[in-house]
Design an enzyme around this catalytic site. Structure first.
Site, PDB file in Angstrom:
ATOM      1  N   LYS A  49       0.080 -16.481 -16.845  1.00  0.00           N
ATOM      2  CA  LYS A  49      -0.947 -15.437 -16.927  1.00  0.00           C
ATOM      3  C   LYS A  49      -0.811 -14.654 -18.227  1.00  0.00           C
ATOM      4  O   LYS A  49       0.303 -14.385 -18.652  1.00  0.00           O
ATOM      5  CB  LYS A  49      -0.778 -14.454 -15.777  1.00  0.00           C
ATOM      6  N   CYS A  67      -4.093 -19.341   6.048  1.00  0.00           N
ATOM      7  CA  CYS A  67      -4.479 -17.953   5.798  1.00  0.00           C
ATOM      8  C   CYS A  67      -5.266 -17.455   7.008  1.00  0.00           C
ATOM      9  O   CYS A  67      -5.872 -18.252   7.724  1.00  0.00           O
ATOM     10  CB  CYS A  67      -5.393 -17.863   4.582  1.00  0.00           C
ATOM     11  N   ARG A 127      11.380 -15.411 -12.228  1.00  0.00           N
ATOM     12  CA  ARG A 127      10.711 -15.264 -10.940  1.00  0.00           C
ATOM     13  C   ARG A 127      10.157 -16.586 -10.472  1.00  0.00           C
ATOM     14  O   ARG A 127       9.927 -17.491 -11.271  1.00  0.00           O
ATOM     15  CB  ARG A 127       9.598 -14.216 -11.012  1.00  0.00           C
ATOM     16  N   CYS A 185     -11.109 -17.564   1.683  1.00  0.00           N
ATOM     17  CA  CYS A 185     -12.000 -16.964   0.692  1.00  0.00           C
ATOM     18  C   CYS A 185     -12.751 -18.094  -0.001  1.00  0.00           C
ATOM     19  O   CYS A 185     -12.137 -19.101  -0.368  1.00  0.00           O
ATOM     20  CB  CYS A 185     -11.185 -16.178  -0.322  1.00  0.00           C
ATOM     21  N   ARG A 211       7.676 -21.181 -12.794  1.00  0.00           N
ATOM     22  CA  ARG A 211       7.011 -21.240 -14.089  1.00  0.00           C
ATOM     23  C   ARG A 211       7.689 -20.323 -15.092  1.00  0.00           C
ATOM     24  O   ARG A 211       7.764 -20.635 -16.264  1.00  0.00           O
ATOM     25  CB  ARG A 211       5.544 -20.849 -13.921  1.00  0.00           C
ATOM     26  N   TYR A 212       8.165 -19.172 -14.627  1.00  0.00           N
ATOM     27  CA  TYR A 212       8.811 -18.196 -15.511  1.00  0.00           C
ATOM     28  C   TYR A 212      10.303 -18.141 -15.174  1.00  0.00           C
ATOM     29  O   TYR A 212      10.681 -18.298 -14.022  1.00  0.00           O
ATOM     30  CB  TYR A 212       8.226 -16.803 -15.269  1.00  0.00           C
ATOM     31  N   ASP A 221      -5.281 -16.634 -15.851  1.00  0.00           N
ATOM     32  CA  ASP A 221      -4.258 -17.654 -15.649  1.00  0.00           C
ATOM     33  C   ASP A 221      -4.691 -18.865 -16.469  1.00  0.00           C
ATOM     34  O   ASP A 221      -5.769 -19.421 -16.242  1.00  0.00           O
ATOM     35  CB  ASP A 221      -4.159 -17.999 -14.151  1.00  0.00           C
ATOM     36  N   ARG A 249      -6.499 -21.725  -4.605  1.00  0.00           N
ATOM     37  CA  ARG A 249      -5.718 -22.833  -4.024  1.00  0.00           C
ATOM     38  C   ARG A 249      -6.516 -23.526  -2.934  1.00  0.00           C
ATOM     39  O   ARG A 249      -5.958 -24.068  -1.978  1.00  0.00           O
ATOM     40  CB  ARG A 249      -4.394 -22.307  -3.439  1.00  0.00           C
ATOM     41  N   ASP A 279     -10.445 -18.011 -11.357  1.00  0.00           N
ATOM     42  CA  ASP A 279      -9.864 -19.296 -11.771  1.00  0.00           C
ATOM     43  C   ASP A 279     -10.894 -20.414 -11.662  1.00  0.00           C
ATOM     44  O   ASP A 279     -11.874 -20.304 -10.933  1.00  0.00           O
ATOM     45  CB  ASP A 279      -8.650 -19.618 -10.890  1.00  0.00           C
ATOM     46  N   CYS A 307     -11.289 -19.237  -3.376  1.00  0.00           N
ATOM     47  CA  CYS A 307      -9.826 -19.393  -3.420  1.00  0.00           C
ATOM     48  C   CYS A 307      -9.364 -20.334  -4.531  1.00  0.00           C
ATOM     49  O   CYS A 307      -9.869 -21.440  -4.676  1.00  0.00           O
ATOM     50  CB  CYS A 307      -9.326 -19.927  -2.086  1.00  0.00           C
TER      51      CYS A 307
HETATM   52  C1  PLP Z   1       1.411 -15.314 -10.974  1.00  0.00           C
HETATM   53  C2  PLP Z   1       2.678 -16.026 -10.909  1.00  0.00           C
HETATM   54  C3  PLP Z   1       3.900 -15.336 -10.893  1.00  0.00           C
HETATM   55  C4  PLP Z   1       3.953 -13.838 -10.893  1.00  0.00           C
HETATM   56  O1  PLP Z   1       3.608 -13.332 -12.128  1.00  0.00           O
HETATM   57  P1  PLP Z   1       3.583 -11.774 -12.394  1.00  0.00           P
HETATM   58  O2  PLP Z   1       2.907 -11.691 -13.690  1.00  0.00           O
HETATM   59  O3  PLP Z   1       5.001 -11.337 -12.393  1.00  0.00           O
HETATM   60  O4  PLP Z   1       2.837 -11.122 -11.273  1.00  0.00           O
HETATM   61  C5  PLP Z   1       5.048 -16.043 -10.852  1.00  0.00           C
HETATM   62  N1  PLP Z   1       5.059 -17.393 -10.841  1.00  0.00           N
HETATM   63  C6  PLP Z   1       3.915 -18.089 -10.857  1.00  0.00           C
HETATM   64  C7  PLP Z   1       3.991 -19.568 -10.839  1.00  0.00           C
HETATM   65  C8  PLP Z   1       2.680 -17.434 -10.880  1.00  0.00           C
HETATM   66  O5  PLP Z   1       1.545 -18.136 -10.862  1.00  0.00           O
HETATM   67  S1  SF4 Z   2      -7.483 -16.447  -1.974  1.00  0.00           S
HETATM   68 FE1  SF4 Z   2      -6.904 -18.396  -0.970  1.00  0.00          FE
HETATM   69  S2  SF4 Z   2      -4.718 -18.176  -0.547  1.00  0.00           S
HETATM   70 FE2  SF4 Z   2      -5.526 -16.102  -0.886  1.00  0.00          FE
HETATM   71  S3  SF4 Z   2      -6.117 -15.354   1.160  1.00  0.00           S
HETATM   72 FE3  SF4 Z   2      -7.948 -16.239   0.234  1.00  0.00          FE
HETATM   73  S4  SF4 Z   2      -7.952 -18.345   1.013  1.00  0.00           S
HETATM   74 FE4  SF4 Z   2      -5.852 -17.580   1.305  1.00  0.00          FE
END
Ligand code: PLP
Ligand code: SF4
Length: 348
Positions: free
Chosen positions: A313, A100, A91, A104, A87-88, A306, A109, A269, A107
């Site tokens: 973010k 996992c 990184r 959670c 996305r960025y 996010d 995801r 989220d 979560c």
């Molecule tokens: C959160 C996230 C990151 C990391 O972002 P930071 O602000 O550097 O912690 C990188 N890529 C994606 C797709 C993310 O969702």
């Molecule tokens: S938030 Fe989702 S991805 Fe993270 S530890 Fe919990 S269940 Fe796993």
């Protein structure tokens, strides 16, 4: 009890939920993965409401509200090859596994993690690493998932070493909940698997409540820090769990005491069926404003949101400095008093 509990039936058998609700939780369990480690189960049995609410499923998860979506932070939109989310520019996320040690209930995801979720096979992992190696703008690789620390030390070590050997990769960041939910997994072998020549490994620990920082969890964190790994934390703001000043104050201070720098406080989220655990943005901003001044800078994470749809973010706290027209500014201090700051052009 030493194994992970993986069904509502198992949770009921161990006394973590009322056997009378087992049947009505069937549709929850059919939709979202359930797992509670022995370590967390002990905390719940010991009376921790904060742990129970984070890990024991409830009927409330079947309620969907407007705006919730299966992919709340837009991972899918930015997936460039399987398991790689870019996305960025500098990184990238790499998700080697989708399982996992715990699941959670909030979560972000939750539609993609779980025993039914896909993990990368050898060929896919090779393609993911090759993609990163070909992008020389990538400085930081973030291992996430799922929880990458469920990999065996040998597989994890091989992956960290391959990524660290890529000349433009300076940092491998590992996002995990293992040190607090399954601290015994942080063995000397796992700690050395995280270290490799060529890049620095940072560990970002996901933890939401002081009840998670048990003596074994603290020891696990200490083993990582003592080995020279820098640690940061990520916390999700959760209604009825940590959405009060005292809980957050205790959590962030205890983390700093464990030599973990609070990094992010995430606004919840818009994951499906999580409305009962989500606070309003207004409440989050009010809480965070009250932490300013009460907690040292070292203890303050950045409150982030996010943006739904995969736009990234952004800091979510209310502004402390605002334009007052004609180049001047108003600045609010931590006690709520407003001060004038002169136009920048007039400051020598
Ligand atoms: C959160 C996230 C990151 C990391 O972002 P930071 O602000 O550097 O912690 C990188 N890529 C994606 C797709 C993310 O969702
Ligand atoms: S938030 Fe989702 S991805 Fe993270 S530890 Fe919990 S269940 Fe796993």
């Amino acid at each position: 009890m030493s194994t992970t509990l993986r069904s509502v039936q198992a949770l009921a058998r161990e006394g973590l939920l009322d056997p009378k609700v087992v049947a009505e939780l069937a549709p929850v369990e059919a939709r979202y993965a359930v797992a509670v480690t022995a370590h967390i189960a002990e905390g719940i049995s010991g009376g921790s409401e904060a742990l129970r609410r984070q890990f024991v499923p409830t009927r409330a998860e079947l309620r969907l509200v407007d705006g919730e979506r299966a992919d709340p932070i837009g991972d899918d939109v930015h997936e460039v090859v399987p398991g790689v989310v870019h996305r960025y520019p500098d990184r990238v996320l790499l998700k080697p596994v989708h399982v996992c040690p715990v699941y959670c209930r909030f979560c972000f995801r939750r539609e993609s993690v779980g025993p039914k979720g896909l993990s990368l096979d050898t060929g896919q992992l090779d393609r993911a690493v090759a993609w990163i190696a070909a992008q020389d703008g990538i400085f930081e690789v973030i291992l996430t998932g799922g929880d990458p620390l469920v990999l065996s030390p040998s597989r994890l070590g091989a992956l960290v070493a391959r990524l660290s050997a890529i000349p433009h990769v300076g940092v491998v960041r590992v996002h995990t909940r293992v040190p607090v939910v399954a601290p015994q997994r942080v063995t000397p072998d796992l700690v050395s698997a995280l270290q490799a020549d060529g890049a620095a490994t940072w560990v970002a620990v996901h933890t939401n409540h002081p009840d998670e920082l048990t003596p074994p969890a603290r020891s696990a964190l200490a083993r990582l820090v003592d080995a020279g790994l820098p640690l940061v934390s990520q916390t999700v703001l959760l209604k009825g769990i940590n959405d009060d000043v005292d809980t957050l104050t205790t959590l962030f201070r205890q983390l700093v005491r464990c030599r973990v720098k609070p990094y992010y406080l995430h606004h919840g989220d818009l994951a499906p069926g999580t409305a009962h655990l989500r606070t309003s943005l207004e409440r989050g901003r009010a809480l965070v404003a009250r932490l300013r001044g009460r907690l040292s800078g070292l203890c303050q994470p950045t409150y982030v949101l996010d943006i739904p749809g995969g736009h990234g973010k952004v800091p979510a706290a209310a502004a402390w400095v605002e334009s007052a027209g004609e180049g001047g500014w108003t600045v609010r201090d931590w006690q709520g008093q407003v001060h004038a700051y002169p136009p920048t052009s007039k400051v020598p």
